[in-house]
Design a protein around this motif. Structure first.
Motif, short mmCIF file in Angstrom:
data_model
loop_
_atom_site.label_atom_id
_atom_site.label_comp_id
_atom_site.label_asym_id
_atom_site.label_seq_id
_atom_site.Cartn_x
_atom_site.Cartn_y
_atom_site.Cartn_z
N LYS A 48 42.28 44.72 42.51
CA LYS A 48 41.42 45.72 43.15
C LYS A 48 40.08 45.08 43.48
CE LYS A 48 38.91 50.01 42.16
NZ LYS A 48 38.60 51.03 41.12
N ILE A 49 39.60 45.29 44.70
CA ILE A 49 38.31 44.73 45.11
C ILE A 49 37.18 45.56 44.49
CG2 ILE A 49 36.76 44.28 47.05
CD1 ILE A 49 39.21 43.82 48.79
N LEU A 50 36.31 44.88 43.77
CA LEU A 50 35.15 45.53 43.16
C LEU A 50 33.92 45.35 44.04
CD1 LEU A 50 35.66 44.30 39.48
CD2 LEU A 50 36.42 46.47 40.48
N ILE A 51 33.74 44.13 44.57
CA ILE A 51 32.58 43.82 45.40
C ILE A 51 33.06 42.95 46.57
CG2 ILE A 51 30.32 42.70 45.55
CD1 ILE A 51 30.02 43.16 42.53
N GLU A 52 32.72 43.36 47.79
CA GLU A 52 33.01 42.55 48.97
C GLU A 52 31.83 41.63 49.26
OE1 GLU A 52 35.56 44.00 52.33
OE2 GLU A 52 34.70 45.92 51.71
N ASN A 53 32.10 40.55 49.98
CA ASN A 53 31.04 39.59 50.32
C ASN A 53 30.23 39.22 49.08
OD1 ASN A 53 31.58 39.57 53.18
ND2 ASN A 53 30.72 41.64 53.23
N PHE A 54 30.95 38.90 48.01
CA PHE A 54 30.31 38.59 46.73
C PHE A 54 29.69 37.21 46.80
CE2 PHE A 54 30.57 37.04 42.28
CZ PHE A 54 29.74 37.99 41.70
N GLU A 55 28.40 37.14 46.59
CA GLU A 55 27.70 35.85 46.64
C GLU A 55 27.84 35.17 45.28
OE1 GLU A 55 23.71 36.22 48.01
OE2 GLU A 55 24.26 37.63 49.60
N TYR A 56 28.84 34.30 45.18
CA TYR A 56 29.14 33.68 43.89
C TYR A 56 28.02 32.77 43.43
CZ TYR A 56 31.30 30.77 40.35
OH TYR A 56 31.55 30.10 39.19
N ASN A 57 27.76 32.84 42.15
CA ASN A 57 26.74 32.02 41.52
C ASN A 57 27.27 31.63 40.16
OD1 ASN A 57 24.50 31.08 40.05
ND2 ASN A 57 23.08 32.47 41.06
N ASP A 58 27.41 30.32 39.90
CA ASP A 58 28.01 29.89 38.63
C ASP A 58 27.09 30.11 37.43
OD1 ASP A 58 26.16 27.86 38.92
OD2 ASP A 58 27.63 26.24 39.07
N GLN A 59 25.92 30.71 37.66
CA GLN A 59 25.02 31.05 36.57
C GLN A 59 25.19 32.49 36.10
OE1 GLN A 59 22.94 28.82 34.92
NE2 GLN A 59 24.18 27.41 36.14
N LEU A 60 26.14 33.21 36.65
CA LEU A 60 26.32 34.62 36.27
C LEU A 60 27.13 34.74 34.99
CD1 LEU A 60 27.08 36.28 39.74
CD2 LEU A 60 24.88 36.12 38.53
N ASN A 61 26.65 35.58 34.09
CA ASN A 61 27.35 35.87 32.84
C ASN A 61 28.12 37.18 33.04
OD1 ASN A 61 28.23 36.52 30.30
ND2 ASN A 61 26.20 36.56 29.35
N PHE A 62 29.41 37.07 33.33
CA PHE A 62 30.21 38.25 33.63
C PHE A 62 30.41 39.15 32.41
CE2 PHE A 62 31.22 35.43 37.15
CZ PHE A 62 31.10 36.30 38.22
N TYR A 63 30.16 38.61 31.23
CA TYR A 63 30.30 39.41 30.01
C TYR A 63 29.07 40.30 29.77
CZ TYR A 63 34.29 36.42 29.31
OH TYR A 63 35.49 35.77 29.49
N SER A 64 28.10 40.20 30.64
CA SER A 64 26.88 41.01 30.50
C SER A 64 26.85 42.16 31.50
CB SER A 64 25.65 40.12 30.71
OG SER A 64 25.57 39.67 32.06
N LEU A 65 27.99 42.50 32.07
CA LEU A 65 28.05 43.51 33.13
C LEU A 65 27.40 44.83 32.72
CD1 LEU A 65 29.12 44.77 35.79
CD2 LEU A 65 31.27 45.25 34.55
N GLN A 66 26.56 45.33 33.63
CA GLN A 66 26.02 46.69 33.53
C GLN A 66 26.20 47.36 34.87
OE1 GLN A 66 21.93 46.65 32.19
NE2 GLN A 66 22.45 46.01 30.12
N LYS A 67 26.58 48.64 34.86
CA LYS A 67 26.73 49.41 36.09
C LYS A 67 25.64 50.48 36.15
CE LYS A 67 31.79 48.94 36.04
NZ LYS A 67 33.08 49.67 36.04
N SER A 68 25.12 50.71 37.35
CA SER A 68 24.05 51.70 37.50
C SER A 68 24.04 52.24 38.92
CB SER A 68 22.69 51.08 37.15
OG SER A 68 22.45 49.94 37.96
N LYS A 69 23.39 53.39 39.11
CA LYS A 69 23.28 54.01 40.43
C LYS A 69 22.27 53.27 41.31
CE LYS A 69 26.15 57.38 39.52
NZ LYS A 69 27.49 57.41 40.19
#
Length: 349
Positions: free
Chosen positions: A162-183
């Motif tokens: 399932k696509i979560l984000i389109e045109n995702f600007e990948y950055n190898d410095q992102l910590n995916f385990y720190s995900l927060q969702k907000s409005k």
């Protein structure tokens, strides 16, 4: 998403060698042999949780495939390899490459295709998410097999494709385990924001921003021995001629080398200080003690997508000198910790 869901299994099988260390098999935690030694070559897994890449010799030919703990064979001749090694399971998923189309997908731990081979490139699963590149072309660089990607589109997807984000600007410095969702986008200065397809904002800690903020506000504001010791691994590794790498208890090392550490860290406050910070993985050939087992995966790869090493490299003031000062910090669940030091001049004790 809670990263504790992806903790290592306590029922993992452990790799072992046959008598002449030519073939690998697997035992359970009680020492009961589950697979007699028969694997070689690309079999790099040291623990077998759900699915691994293996190689065995049959009729003087290499047989490469993925194997589940239930004995299911899938993806024959479809191993995904990088840097001359096969992929390692992460969070119960492993990548494969279709040899006919050169496209990538994912198997789950049961050997079922959960992400079809329709992507040019895929990251490991990280906190249930995958960075996916689609529609790109390889551009070869030289004759050593290295290449880069041209064109295509990046997405952030989940393990159900399932696509979560389109045109995702990948950055190898992102910590995916720190995900927060907000409005609304977060204003946290160490986070990067991305608008998802459902209109919410996903934000992730950026390791670079996190480390620079931590260094400035936690270390450089208090260069006392006590604070350095508080933010250090139990053992500090340092380089000393002619002995090479040496391990020392943190209290002893910091006490004996406090003047050097304070001076070098103090230099970072000077705008004229010529330094930079690089990101590395934990070197498995140097950090072999059990203290570091937690920071390597089942194939003994550094888990740098979650626990990177930040390397402060300080260039010499005299440009004719070539050797640099290196002060390394490992990201842990308790913050960054002093890990390793090598000095421009041989003045470490």
């Amino acid at each position: 998403m809670n990263s504790s869901v992806f903790a290592q299994h306590d029922d993992a099988w452990i790799a072992f060698w046959n008598k002449d260390t030519t073939l690998i098999g697997f035992k359970d935690k009680n020492g009961v042999i589950k697979i007699e030694p028969k694997f070689m070559g690309f079999t790099t897994a040291r623990k077998f949780e759900s699915i691994i890449a293996v190689t065995e010799e049959k009729n003087n030919k290499w047989d490469n495939y993925y194997l589940t703990k239930q004995g299911k064979i899938v993806g024959r001749d479809s191993l995904y390899t990088f840097d001359n090694g096969p992929d390692s399971e992460n969070e119960g998923f492993i990548r494969f490459r279709d040899p006919k189309t050169d496209k990538m997908g994912f198997f789950n731990g049961e050997g079922k295709i959960v992400i079809p081979a329709e992507y040019s490139n895929l990251s490991k699963v990280q906190n249930g998410m995958i960075v996916a590149l689609k529609g790109a072309e390889k551009v070869m660089a030289g004759f050593d097999g290295h290449f880069s990607w041209a064109g295509g589109k990046d997405y952030l997807i989940d393990t159900q494709n399932k696509i979560l984000i389109e045109n995702f600007e990948y950055n190898d410095q992102l910590n995916f385990y720190s995900l927060q969702k907000s409005k609304e986008p977060t204003k946290d200065e160490i986070r990067d924001n991305f608008r998802s397809v459902d209109g919410e904002y996903y934000s992730f800690i950026n390791f670079d921003k996190e480390f620079n903020h931590w260094l400035k506000n936690t270390i450089l504001t208090d260069l006392s021995k006590a604070n350095l010791e508080k933010h250090a691994m139990n053992t500090i590794t340092y380089w000393k001629e002619p002995d090479g790498w040496i391990n020392a208890p943190k209290t002893k090392f910091i006490h004996q080398n406090y003047t050097y550490l304070k001076q070098k860290l103090q230099e970072l406050k000077n705008p004229k200080c010529d330094y930079f910070v690089s990101t590395d993985g934990l070197n498995q050939f140097i950090f072999e003690s059990s203290e570091y087992d937690f920071y390597f995966n089942n194939s003994n790869e550094s888990i740098e997508w979650k626990y990177p090493v930040k390397n402060i490299v300080i260039n010499p003031k005299n440009k004719s000198e070539l050797k640099q000062d290196h002060i390394q910090f490992l990201r842990t669940d308790d913050g960054y910790k002093l890990l390793c030091v090598s000095a421009q001049k041989d003045n470490l004790k």
